[in-house]
Design an enzyme around this catalytic site. Structure first.
Site, PDB file in Angstrom:
ATOM      1  CE  LYS A   1      -0.788   0.690   5.079  1.00  0.00           C
ATOM      2  NZ  LYS A   1      -0.145   1.607   4.926  1.00  0.00           N
ATOM      3  CB  THR A   2       4.040   2.043   1.599  1.00  0.00           C
ATOM      4  OG1 THR A   2       3.705   1.811   2.911  1.00  0.00           O
ATOM      5  CG2 THR A   2       4.904   3.197   2.049  1.00  0.00           C
TER       6      THR A   2
ATOM      7  CG  ASP B   1      -1.311   4.447   4.924  1.00  0.00           C
ATOM      8  OD1 ASP B   1      -2.099   4.155   4.737  1.00  0.00           O
ATOM      9  OD2 ASP B   1       0.045   5.071   5.175  1.00  0.00           O
ATOM     10  CD  GLU B   2      -2.105   1.413   8.721  1.00  0.00           C
ATOM     11  OE1 GLU B   2      -3.606   0.916   8.078  1.00  0.00           O
ATOM     12  OE2 GLU B   2      -1.277   1.043   8.328  1.00  0.00           O
TER      13      GLU B   2
ATOM     14  CD  GLN C   1      -3.487  -5.144   8.425  1.00  0.00           C
ATOM     15  OE1 GLN C   1      -2.813  -5.196   9.092  1.00  0.00           O
ATOM     16  NE2 GLN C   1      -3.676  -5.511   6.681  1.00  0.00           N
TER      17      GLN C   1
ATOM     18  NE  ARG D   1       0.756  -7.783  11.167  1.00  0.00           N
ATOM     19  CZ  ARG D   1       0.653  -6.975  10.527  1.00  0.00           C
ATOM     20  NH1 ARG D   1       1.825  -6.098   9.518  1.00  0.00           N
ATOM     21  NH2 ARG D   1      -0.830  -7.334   8.981  1.00  0.00           N
TER      22      ARG D   1
END
Length: 759
Positions: free
Chosen positions: A57-58, A246-247, A277, A626
């Site tokens: 995503k970044t 973002d997020e 998430q 993770r």
């Protein structure tokens, strides 16, 4: 040349977009998969990018910024890009700079708080703030609220200030100033006066020319929503042609409203997030914001990023199988974006007797990974609750395995750093009463309670700051000569330091303040074992100033970013909570404590029911994703929590993992033989929840190996039974070796039959 950030500059020519053309070989488009490229190139209109864990995503966000600027659709200052952490903002700006050069510096890019500050520094006067307002940290917020409660004669022992502060911050997260609350909004909290105390707290903040973190957006909303200040909102709406977030799944209501208001004119808002998430409801995050995006922005484009470039197929399959049990989700299925040469190792699930045995097993597996040349820095133990770390720490120490616990006391929260910062704050902002109170007699200057009380009385009667009241008292005979002389000297010091703000190097000024105030000398004379460490911390503080242009700029940075920078050159295991682990990745992840009551956590189930269970499941999903290569999950039949033994049933999440992706094992005799190499068989009814157990009020319980065994022919409905923790009761339902029992005093509980005996 006109300032591009000056929204009132009428001389600036109207913006005319250049023809949209980006070469197909543009560097930011190279290597993108089809879904990523769609997210980057769909620049017009509302876009929701559902970005699963490890899906890049970044890169999508930075490539999208570069695409918009390179295509000529907007100038850099017409872009607003919002992140949740300063670390993410820094990384994004660096990446964009590498793609498009210095123009990236002109993008409005930062956290919600940082961007809110930027707007309030310009328009704070519309809510009663001067441009040099102070941002209070949590410690000072609480001290101020205590003062308000004391003045209003609200008993802090009966009504803890922390509880009231949590309620006030929740209101701010919801975008609700005092004027939008009913008088009895919080019921009996603070004697039914919570809303009134909130109003008084806000008035006191304005009097101090200060904000807390919740105000940074709340004040912006107050300005934007005021019909008298519509020109301010319209100027920002016109400026920000493209908004990137973002997020998005972590936004609270206040952040959501702020974004919606700014996006109303152009509607070019792109929100990147993952509903699977969303794990921060306890701090105000509202998963509904992302779930209702299409309703809020009709005609929105939805792009799903499902190619995961982190984990093995086995891990992705396990995580996807687990999260599929959630009902409130937009839906996506992660798939491997890389060739792992096969499915990879299965998820290892291990059942053990107790917490000590769990720690031994985990550390043995860590050492086994070491022998396979896995770096310790690529190993993480992710726990649900902080108390779980102790046993792992002790075992790691015993075995000589280096480790770090993420989440200890942060640098800027230490006493000596708070004191030094208070000096700097008073120099930069004389009206900062909380900072003045902290250091007016630190080090000891012989100013007694009577003298300080006189300063407070004068400040209240004159409606002025403590600093100004102290200055006035130095010119009268109200104080005793010695106290007056001491206070006059301190006021002269502050005036002298303040006069040096513009002409003296700020690093040198900070050192001068600490030395001339006597604060450094105080710790030099201190004989306690930690005095030297405090002096070293003060040196580190002064050294940190070199990275900033001014003392006020540094103070703002510290208020917004309180991150503890640790040395990372030591190869060591990381121990942290699942909440803190979001956004990180490791080769090998250990997930201990997967037991009912601990994970899913009992409090989450009791307080929010089905919503709480779904968030706990999202937290489990975060833990699994993770890991790049290996995941080890463990659960204990018995655990000592706050010095009390508790028997535990394996978490329902274990049953929800796809069986073909899990390798299960357990010690002989666990759960009365209910656990075996083949796995668990708790039955589908288990999903209704083991939600009535109240662990904190439980009596001392014997370990499982000392518990009575079930009769040979099993239990039947109607049997009278005894349980070491819950006492006497009667069986009301039987599901294999799992019983539902109506206890005389504890109510209806679900337990394993090996923990009860016939009464």
């Amino acid at each position: 040349m006109a300032d591009p950030f000056d929204l009132d500059d009428d001389s600036a020519p109207p913006f005319e977009p250049a023809p949209a053309y980006v070469p197909a070989q543009a560097p930011w488009l190279q290597g993108l998969n089809p879904e990523q490229r769609q997210a980057v190139e769909t620049t017009e209109g509302p876009v929701l990018v559902l970005s699963g864990a490890g899906t890049g995503k970044t890169r999508v966000l930075t490539s999208r910024l570069a695409q918009i600027i390179a295509s000529g659709k907007a100038k850099p200052w017409n872009l607003l890009s919002v992140t949740f952490t300063n670390k993410a903002a820094k990384e994004m700006r660096e990446r964009v700079s590498s793609l498009i050069g210095p123009a990236a510096e002109q993008i409005w890019l930062g956290t919600f708080h940082a961007l809110g500050v930027r707007i309030l520094r310009r328009h704070g006067g519309l809510v009663g703030l001067e441009s040099n307002f102070t941002i209070l940290d949590t410690d000072d917020q609480l001290r101020l609220l205590k003062q308000v409660m004391e003045a209003e004669k609200v008993d802090p022992k009966r009504w803890p200030p922390q509880a009231l502060m949590s309620t006030i911050q929740r209101w701010k997260d919801q975008g609700r100033p005092p004027a939008r609350l009913k008088a009895d909004e919080a019921g009996e909290l603070a004697g039914g006066r919570a809303a009134d105390l909130y109003r008084l707290y806000q008035e006191r903040l304005i009097a101090l020319n200060a904000c807390d973190f919740g105000d940074l957006l709340l004040h912006c909303l107050t300005i934007f929503q005021n019909p008298e200040h519509q020109d301010v909102l319209e100027s920002y709406q016109s400026q920000f042609r493209y908004i990137l977030v973002d997020e998005y799944q972590d936004t609270n209501v206040s952040q959501y409203l702020w974004l919606r208001l700014l996006a109303q004119k152009h509607r070019n808002i792109c929100c990147v997030g993952d509903d699977d998430q969303s794990i921060y409801s306890w701090r105000g995050a509202e998963v509904g914001n992302i779930l209702k995006f299409e309703r809020d922005f009709p005609g929105a484009t939805i792009v799903r990023l499902e190619a995961n470039y982190r984990s093995t197929p086995a891990i992705l399959s396990a995580a996807s199988g687990l999260i599929a049990h959630n009902a409130d989700r937009l839906g996506k299925t992660l798939r491997p974006g890389l060739d792992h040469g096969g499915p990879g190792d299965k998820i290892v699930v291990r059942g053990v007797w107790d917490g000590d045995e769990e720690a031994r097993w985990v550390v043995e597996e860590i050492e086994a990974q070491q022998r396979k040349n896995v770096s310790l820095s690529q190993v993480a133990i992710l726990v649900r609750a902080g108390f779980q770390t102790r046993e792992f720490e002790e075992r790691l120490i015993t075995c000589g395995v280096p480790y770090r616990v993420v989440g200890g006391q942060r640098f800027y929260e230490r006493q000596e750093i708070r004191d030094a910062m208070a000096y700097f704050r008073v120099v930069c902002q004389p009206a900062d009463d909380l900072a003045f109170e902290r250091i007016v007699n630190t080090p000891k200057r012989g100013l007694g309670d009577a003298s300080l009380q006189s300063v407070h009385v004068l400040a209240r009667s004159q409606g002025t700051s403590l600093t100004e009241a102290a200055r006035l008292l130095c010119e009268t005979d109200e104080l005793k000569p010695k106290a007056r002389s001491t206070l006059r000297g301190l006021m002269e010091d502050f005036a002298r330091w303040r006069a040096l703000l513009d002409g003296m190097d700020h690093v040198e000024l900070a050192q001068t303040i600490l030395e001339e105030s006597g604060y450094t000398e105080m710790w030099q004379k201190e004989k306690s074992p930690d005095a030297q460490g405090r002096l070293e911390n003060l040196k580190e503080l002064v050294s940190a100033l070199e990275e900033y242009d001014s003392l006020p700029g540094f103070l703002e940075h510290v208020a917004l970013v309180m991150e503890n920078e640790e040395k990372t050159d030591i190869d060591r295991v990381t121990i942290m909570t699942l909440h803190a682990a979001k956004g990180l990745e490791f080769d090998v992840v250990f997930l201990p404590g997967w037991e009912e009551g601990l994970f899913p956590h009992q409090r989450a189930l009791e307080e929010t029911g089905a919503r709480g269970l779904e968030e706990e499941r999202r937290l489990a999903y975060v833990g699994l994703t993770r890991a790049r290569r290996r995941v080890f999950v463990s659960h204990a039949a018995n655990r000592r929590v706050y010095n009390q033994w508790q028997s535990n049933i394996p978490s329902r999440f274990l049953e929800e993992l796809p069986p073909d992706m899990v390798e299960r094992s357990g010690e002989t005799g666990l759960y009365g033989g209910g656990l075996s190499e083949g796995g668990y068989n708790w039955g589908n009814s288990w999903n209704s929840g083991y939600v009535n157990r109240r662990q904190r009020d439980a009596q001392e319980q014997v370990p499982a190996w000392a518990a009575p065994k079930a009769p040979d022919d099993g239990f039947a409905v109607g049997d009278k039974v005894f349980h070491a923790k819950f006492g006497n009761g009667r069986v009301v339902a039987v599901d294999g070796n799992k019983l539902e029992i109506a206890f005389d005093k504890a109510g209806v509980k679900k337990v394993v039959d090996s923990f009860v005996s016939l009464a």
